[in-house]
Design a protein around this motif. Structure first.
Motif, PDB file in Angstrom:
ATOM      1  N   SER A 134      25.568  35.710  83.511  1.00 22.75           N
ATOM      2  CA  SER A 134      24.260  36.149  82.911  1.00 22.75           C
ATOM      3  C   SER A 134      23.773  34.674  82.050  1.00 22.75           C
ATOM      4  O   SER A 134      24.457  34.076  81.320  1.00 22.75           O
ATOM      5  N   VAL A 135      22.363  34.250  82.383  1.00 25.22           N
ATOM      6  CA  VAL A 135      21.896  33.240  81.566  1.00 25.22           C
ATOM      7  C   VAL A 135      20.726  33.425  80.845  1.00 25.22           C
ATOM      8  O   VAL A 135      19.947  34.456  81.512  1.00 25.22           O
ATOM      9  N   GLN A 136      20.299  32.689  80.174  1.00 21.41           N
ATOM     10  CA  GLN A 136      18.841  32.821  79.416  1.00 21.41           C
ATOM     11  C   GLN A 136      17.823  32.072  80.508  1.00 21.41           C
ATOM     12  O   GLN A 136      18.063  31.159  81.389  1.00 21.41           O
ATOM     13  N   PRO A 137      16.671  32.424  80.474  1.00 24.56           N
ATOM     14  CA  PRO A 137      15.512  31.779  81.340  1.00 24.56           C
ATOM     15  C   PRO A 137      15.770  30.240  81.029  1.00 24.56           C
ATOM     16  O   PRO A 137      15.643  29.630  79.910  1.00 24.56           O
ATOM     17  N   LEU A 150      16.275  28.651  86.060  1.00 22.49           N
ATOM     18  CA  LEU A 150      16.285  30.213  86.477  1.00 22.49           C
ATOM     19  C   LEU A 150      15.277  31.114  85.629  1.00 22.49           C
ATOM     20  O   LEU A 150      14.955  30.631  84.533  1.00 22.49           O
ATOM     21  N   LYS A 151      14.661  31.860  86.362  1.00 25.12           N
ATOM     22  CA  LYS A 151      13.688  32.747  85.752  1.00 25.12           C
ATOM     23  C   LYS A 151      14.257  34.242  85.910  1.00 25.12           C
ATOM     24  O   LYS A 151      15.091  34.707  86.785  1.00 25.12           O
ATOM     25  N   PRO A 152      13.577  35.313  85.260  1.00 26.95           N
ATOM     26  CA  PRO A 152      13.983  36.530  85.009  1.00 26.95           C
ATOM     27  C   PRO A 152      13.747  37.298  86.641  1.00 26.95           C
ATOM     28  O   PRO A 152      14.618  38.059  86.969  1.00 26.95           O
ATOM     29  N   SER A 164      17.993  36.713  81.657  1.00 29.19           N
ATOM     30  CA  SER A 164      17.309  37.515  80.707  1.00 29.19           C
ATOM     31  C   SER A 164      17.386  36.717  79.366  1.00 29.19           C
ATOM     32  O   SER A 164      18.580  35.935  78.924  1.00 29.19           O
ATOM     33  N   SER A 165      16.565  36.760  78.370  1.00 31.10           N
ATOM     34  CA  SER A 165      16.610  36.587  76.984  1.00 31.10           C
ATOM     35  C   SER A 165      17.217  37.588  76.294  1.00 31.10           C
ATOM     36  O   SER A 165      17.102  37.284  74.917  1.00 31.10           O
TER      37      SER A 165
END
Length: 122
Positions: A11-14, A86-88, A121-122
């Motif tokens: 899991s990473v942030q945008p 990366l993007k959602p 996801s943020s």
């Protein structure tokens, strides 16, 4: 029959990055085209990138060009997918696949890993 095992999801942030790995066993990489596919919930499996066995050609789907880089290390029987910015909409289960030729149709690939989850996801 080759076996493929993916790793590196998470899991990473945008805007973040991940590197996926796919270790191939049961055969050498030399004669296979290797591909990454992804499948988001409720959507069909789509091709992300593919690299020929001679590494003279790497293909990317338009939505990841300039952000994702696929590479292979035949000595380690491993292929990689470096994913940057990366993007959602990149959220999906990512699968490694092997066959004789690069192709965007998943039905043409005979060997698959079990997948690794990527969540942006943020």
């Amino acid at each position: 029959q080759v076996q493929l095992v993916e790793s590196g999801g998470g899991s990473v942030q945008p805007g973040g990055s991940l590197r996926l790995s796919c270790v191939v066993s049961g055969s050498t990489l030399d004669y296979y085209a290797l591909a990454w596919f992804r499948q988001a919930p409720g959507k069909e499996r789509e091709g992300v990138s593919c690299i020929t066995y001679s590494e003279d050609n790497t293909h990317y789907t338009d939505s990841v060009k300039g952000r994702f880089t696929m590479s292979r290390d035949n000595a380690k029987n491993t292929v990689y997918l470096q994913m940057n910015n990366l993007k959602p909409e990149d959220t999906a289960v990512y699968y490694c696949a092997a066959d004789s030729f690069c192709d965007w149709d998943p039905h043409n690939f005979g060997s698959w890993g079990h997948g690794t989850q990527v969540t942006v996801s943020s």
